[in-house]
Scaffold this motif. Structure first.
Motif, PDB file in Angstrom:
ATOM      1  N   GLY A 108      18.560  11.709  -1.804  1.00 22.04           N
ATOM      2  CA  GLY A 108      19.228  11.402  -0.537  1.00 22.04           C
ATOM      3  C   GLY A 108      19.464  12.662   0.262  1.00 22.04           C
ATOM      4  N   SER A 109      20.651  12.755   0.836  1.00 17.59           N
ATOM      5  CA  SER A 109      20.941  13.919   1.673  1.00 17.59           C
ATOM      6  C   SER A 109      21.585  15.039   0.857  1.00 17.59           C
ATOM      7  N   GLU A 142      23.629  19.987   1.109  1.00 13.57           N
ATOM      8  CA  GLU A 142      23.582  18.607   1.590  1.00 13.57           C
ATOM      9  C   GLU A 142      23.340  18.606   3.092  1.00 13.57           C
ATOM     10  N   VAL A 143      22.883  17.465   3.580  1.00 13.62           N
ATOM     11  CA  VAL A 143      22.759  17.302   5.025  1.00 13.62           C
ATOM     12  C   VAL A 143      24.121  16.865   5.540  1.00 13.62           C
ATOM     13  N   ALA A 195      14.527  15.349   4.591  1.00 12.20           N
ATOM     14  CA  ALA A 195      15.652  14.501   5.006  1.00 12.20           C
ATOM     15  C   ALA A 195      15.748  14.419   6.533  1.00 12.20           C
ATOM     16  N   SER A 223      13.620  20.175   0.943  1.00 10.77           N
ATOM     17  CA  SER A 223      14.388  18.926   0.778  1.00 10.77           C
ATOM     18  C   SER A 223      15.061  18.548   2.092  1.00 10.77           C
ATOM     19  N   PHE A 224      15.591  19.536   2.791  1.00 12.29           N
ATOM     20  CA  PHE A 224      16.268  19.248   4.063  1.00 12.29           C
ATOM     21  C   PHE A 224      15.258  18.784   5.116  1.00 12.29           C
TER      22      PHE A 224
END
Lengths: 156, 153
Positions: A55-56, A75-76, A118, A114-115
């Motif tokens: 996920g984020s 995290e986002v 996302a 990863s970001f």
């Protein structure tokens, strides 16, 4: 004949999403680097950022032969003040003897990936002005001062 | 923050030489590249040599070579060879009229100094060279400008 340099551990160590099995290694690495043993803190971090990958929230480790040599967590986050959501990195650690060899950069690039996946186009963090080592690390990755100024005051 | 001329020249020289630590450049070559005085640069290079940041190679084909560790050497390390840009922590004279105003101003100016010093300590020569190749200022110039906040009545 040209000699080919063997890549060092920091350059090739696999980076992957953390699992619950990695938590003791993360706790041990953090204790080695900071001198502080914080098992409850890192178990909680894993629950919040590593237990539901994809996920984020991102919790990545660099591991080989069951040994954790580095990790990065982020995290986002949605932002106020008219800023679109961005990736936020709030923990990064690399075993002291493997520093300035590329492992931190690979962890950073992995979290950036990863970001990007996302859907965000910016990564942010915050550092204490006297924490030169970590400040220098983020600068070496290309991070610059952002558009916001952090302000605070005592409430007592 | 405005750096002294000698400091600025030192940064040019260190960065230029650090692009390729194997390469030797003469003071004239560096001075021409940056449009600076060879005489002034030669003095700065001597100081950089004393600080262990450059090696000088004498004789025909000689010149200067970068001798530092680009991944460890920071902009602040170079700057501090030439001037003191650390935050001003001198005590104010006691019992002076307007001392609290002076303290208040000092407090705000120290905030600025702290940021500047932290930035200069965090940027290594290697990071600076990567930044120059990346040219982030070109991207920033293309982004829409933030609206200016106006003080209303």
């Amino acid at each position: 004949m040209t000699k080919t340099r063997r890549p060092n551990r920091a350059e090739v160590e696999p980076i992957r999403v953390a699992t619950v099995m990695d938590v003791p290694g993360v706790i041990a690495l953090d204790e080695e680097v900071t001198g502080l043993l914080k098992p409850a803190y890192w178990r909680d971090m894993f629950e919040r950022y590593g237990a539901r990958p994809g996920g984020s929230r991102v919790f990545l480790v660099a591991e080989s032969d069951g040994r954790i040599d580095g990790f990065i967590i982020g995290e986002v986050r949605a932002w106020e003040f008219g800023s679109s959501p961005s990736g936020w990195v709030f923990a990064v650690q690399v075993r002291s003897r493997l520093r300035v060899q590329g492992l931190g950069s690979r962890l950073f690039e992995a979290v950036c990936e990863s970001f990007r996946a996302a859907g965000v186009d910016r990564i942010r963090t915050m550092v204490a002005p006297d924490n030169t080592e970590i400040h220098s690390f983020f600068r070496s990755q290309g991070m610059m001062a952002g558009p916001f100024i952090e302000l605070e005051m005592r409430l007592d | 923050m405005r750096l002294q001329k000698a400091t600025e020249i030192a940064l040019y020289a260190v960065l230029e030489l650090a692009i390729d630590p194997e390469r030797q450049l003469t003071a004239v070559e560096i001075a021409e590249r940056y449009g600076i005085s060879t005489h002034h640069l030669a003095k700065v290079l001597r100081d950089l040599g004393r600080g262990g940041l450059v090696d000088s190679v004498r004789g025909v084909g000689g010149g200067y070579r970068f001798a530092g560790d680009a991944k460890r050497l920071t902009l602040m390390d170079v700057i501090s060879l030439f001037e003191d840009v650390s935050a001003d922590t001198d005590e104010l004279p006691p019992q002076e009229a307007g001392q609290e105003i002076a303290r208040g101003l000092r407090f705000v100016l120290t905030e600025l100094d702290t940021q500047s010093v932290a930035t200069l300590r965090s940027i290594t020569i290697s990071t600076m060279l990567k930044l120059i190749v990346r040219r982030p200022w070109a991207t920033i110039a293309l982004e829409p400008r933030r609206p200016t906040v106006r003080r209303g009545r």
